[in-house]
Design a protein around this motif. Structure first.
Motif, mmCIF file in Angstrom:
data_model
loop_
_atom_site.group_PDB
_atom_site.id
_atom_site.type_symbol
_atom_site.label_atom_id
_atom_site.label_comp_id
_atom_site.label_asym_id
_atom_site.label_seq_id
_atom_site.Cartn_x
_atom_site.Cartn_y
_atom_site.Cartn_z
ATOM 1 N N ASP A 89 0.808 -1.220 0.000
ATOM 2 C CA ASP A 89 0.000 0.000 0.000
ATOM 3 C C ASP A 89 0.846 1.277 0.000
ATOM 4 N N THR A 90 2.180 1.111 0.006
ATOM 5 C CA THR A 90 3.083 2.265 -0.041
ATOM 6 C C THR A 90 4.310 1.876 -0.853
ATOM 7 N N VAL A 91 4.598 2.661 -1.876
ATOM 8 C CA VAL A 91 5.799 2.431 -2.679
ATOM 9 C C VAL A 91 6.758 3.594 -2.454
ATOM 10 N N VAL A 92 7.954 3.276 -1.993
ATOM 11 C CA VAL A 92 9.005 4.268 -1.758
ATOM 12 C C VAL A 92 10.144 3.946 -2.717
ATOM 13 N N ALA A 93 10.576 4.938 -3.486
ATOM 14 C CA ALA A 93 11.619 4.681 -4.479
ATOM 15 C C ALA A 93 12.483 5.916 -4.681
ATOM 16 N N ASP A 94 13.545 5.734 -5.440
ATOM 17 C CA ASP A 94 14.478 6.815 -5.739
ATOM 18 C C ASP A 94 13.771 8.015 -6.361
ATOM 19 N N GLU A 95 14.253 9.187 -6.018
ATOM 20 C CA GLU A 95 13.808 10.400 -6.696
ATOM 21 C C GLU A 95 14.585 10.544 -8.004
ATOM 22 N N ALA A 96 13.943 11.061 -9.038
ATOM 23 C CA ALA A 96 14.635 11.342 -10.301
ATOM 24 C C ALA A 96 15.328 12.693 -10.173
ATOM 25 N N GLU A 97 16.643 12.665 -10.042
ATOM 26 C CA GLU A 97 17.418 13.891 -9.837
ATOM 27 C C GLU A 97 18.343 14.195 -11.008
ATOM 28 N N GLY A 98 18.314 13.346 -12.055
ATOM 29 C CA GLY A 98 19.198 13.561 -13.184
ATOM 30 C C GLY A 98 20.645 13.207 -12.899
ATOM 31 N N TYR A 99 20.876 12.532 -11.791
ATOM 32 C CA TYR A 99 22.247 12.210 -11.389
ATOM 33 C C TYR A 99 22.751 10.937 -12.066
ATOM 34 N N ASN A 100 21.890 9.947 -12.134
ATOM 35 C CA ASN A 100 22.234 8.652 -12.709
ATOM 36 C C ASN A 100 21.014 8.149 -13.479
ATOM 37 N N PRO A 101 21.194 7.648 -14.688
ATOM 38 C CA PRO A 101 20.025 7.221 -15.467
ATOM 39 C C PRO A 101 19.240 6.088 -14.813
ATOM 40 N N SER A 102 19.928 5.215 -14.078
ATOM 41 C CA SER A 102 19.223 4.113 -13.414
ATOM 42 C C SER A 102 18.329 4.623 -12.292
ATOM 43 N N HIS A 103 18.756 5.684 -11.602
ATOM 44 C CA HIS A 103 17.920 6.279 -10.563
ATOM 45 C C HIS A 103 16.627 6.810 -11.174
ATOM 46 N N ASP A 104 16.769 7.536 -12.296
ATOM 47 C CA ASP A 104 15.594 8.118 -12.940
ATOM 48 C C ASP A 104 14.687 7.029 -13.494
ATOM 49 N N LEU A 105 15.294 5.981 -14.043
ATOM 50 C CA LEU A 105 14.513 4.863 -14.551
ATOM 51 C C LEU A 105 13.756 4.176 -13.424
ATOM 52 N N CYS A 106 14.376 4.077 -12.257
ATOM 53 C CA CYS A 106 13.728 3.480 -11.095
ATOM 54 C C CYS A 106 12.489 4.276 -10.703
ATOM 55 N N ARG A 107 12.593 5.603 -10.756
ATOM 56 C CA ARG A 107 11.431 6.439 -10.418
ATOM 57 C C ARG A 107 10.294 6.223 -11.414
ATOM 58 N N VAL A 108 10.631 6.131 -12.703
ATOM 59 C CA VAL A 108 9.596 5.863 -13.708
ATOM 60 C C VAL A 108 8.935 4.516 -13.439
ATOM 61 N N LEU A 109 9.753 3.516 -13.118
ATOM 62 C CA LEU A 109 9.216 2.182 -12.827
ATOM 63 C C LEU A 109 8.273 2.227 -11.630
ATOM 64 N N ALA A 110 8.662 2.943 -10.589
ATOM 65 C CA ALA A 110 7.806 3.067 -9.406
ATOM 66 C C ALA A 110 6.490 3.752 -9.756
ATOM 67 N N ASN A 139 2.588 6.898 -3.118
ATOM 68 C CA ASN A 139 3.768 6.878 -3.968
ATOM 69 C C ASN A 139 4.735 7.932 -3.439
ATOM 70 N N LEU A 140 5.851 7.485 -2.860
ATOM 71 C CA LEU A 140 6.791 8.393 -2.200
ATOM 72 C C LEU A 140 8.181 8.281 -2.805
ATOM 73 N N GLU A 141 8.963 9.348 -2.663
ATOM 74 C CA GLU A 141 10.319 9.348 -3.187
ATOM 75 C C GLU A 141 11.311 9.806 -2.127
ATOM 76 N N PRO A 197 6.026 13.086 -1.442
ATOM 77 C CA PRO A 197 5.140 12.601 -2.505
ATOM 78 C C PRO A 197 5.911 12.557 -3.825
ATOM 79 N N ALA A 198 5.791 11.469 -4.546
ATOM 80 C CA ALA A 198 6.568 11.301 -5.772
ATOM 81 C C ALA A 198 6.061 12.199 -6.891
ATOM 82 N N ALA A 199 6.995 12.654 -7.701
ATOM 83 C CA ALA A 199 6.662 13.482 -8.859
ATOM 84 C C ALA A 199 6.810 12.655 -10.143
#
Length: 256
Positions: A98-119, A135-137, A205-207
């Motif tokens: 009931d709660t998804v916590v994942a990396d924020e997309a900060e433009g630092y690493n493409p895998s981090h940003d991809l993880c946020r999209v996946l979440a 949905n949290l970041e 809250p995730a963006a």
């Protein structure tokens, strides 16, 4: 609360060190964290989580080498994104997440940003199935509790002095064991924000990312600049760019 912590690389769980111990989430890691140096750190995270009675749920998603993600982004290898999303959706529905916590997309690493999209995609699917899901970041390179975002905090954990000492010791020990690159990144964070900043853990809250809107970021991401520098130095053959992320996110079969 039945939370899922979804991170791109092992070690990201240290950013929410105390929250993980309190909330006891299911933990899913996209990659082994070997990066460009070929030194995986997945087992280091697994050992640490095991001390808290937790584990990496590899049966939900089997972590891959960073090179698999990079090749998929460059178009020289198949993308694991669709398989990841399908598998996580099934597992999360079955577990009642009931709660998804994942990396924020900060433009630092493409895998981090991809993880946020996946979440974000995962949460959309869970909500479409009738589930109420938060949905949290978590920031990875930015301030752990940015004063400019005080009014955005959804979950906050304040550490005692003893808990902070334990966290800082664990972070440094983890980084020393894993790689000089990670240790340098950790030291940069401490120098930039001060160690006391890590006495608070903030979940926001995730963006949505620009990629999910069919757009490129407004400015060149950090990972592009670093990629160009390393290409010029002869370290990288190719540079992963924002357009590669956009192509993967908007690929056929991955509706947003």
């Amino acid at each position: 609360m039945k939370p899922l912590l979804l991170v791109a690389h092992p070690g990201h769980e240290l950013r929410v060190f105390q929250w993980v111990q309190q909330a006891r989430p299911q933990v899913v890691v996209l990659t082994s964290g070997d990066g460009s140096i070929g030194q995986p750190r997945l087992e280091d995270s697994r050992r640490m989580l095991n001390q808290w009675g937790l584990d990496v749920r590899s049966e939900w998603l089997a972590p891959v080498s960073d090179s698999v993600v990079y090749q998929a982004l460059l178009g020289t290898g198949s993308s694991p994104f669709g398989e990841w999303l399908d598998g996580l959706t099934r597992a999360a529905l079955e577990a009642g997440i009931d709660t998804v916590v994942a990396d924020e997309a900060e433009g630092y690493n493409p895998s981090h940003d991809l993880c946020r999209v996946l979440a974000n995609r995962l949460v959309s699917r869970l909500r479409a199935a009738g589930r109420e899901v938060r949905n949290l970041e978590i920031p990875l390179v930015g301030h752990p509790c940015d004063p400019a975002r005080e009014d955005q905090i959804e979950i906050e954990v304040r550490l005692t002095e003893a808990e902070l000492r334990q966290k800082l010791e664990q972070v440094l020990d983890y980084a020393r064991r894993c790689s000089p690159v990670l240790l340098a990144e950790v030291q940069t964070m401490f120098d930039t924000f001060g160690t006391q900043a890590f006495a608070r853990e903030c979940l926001y809250p995730a963006a949505r990312t620009p990629y999910e809107e069919g757009l490129l970021p407004g400015e060149m991401p950090h990972f592009e600049r670093v990629g160009e520098e390393r290409q010029a130095a002869g370290i990288y053959k190719d540079v992963i760019r924002a357009r590669h992320l956009l192509r993967m996110v908007t690929a056929a079969g991955l509706p947003g």
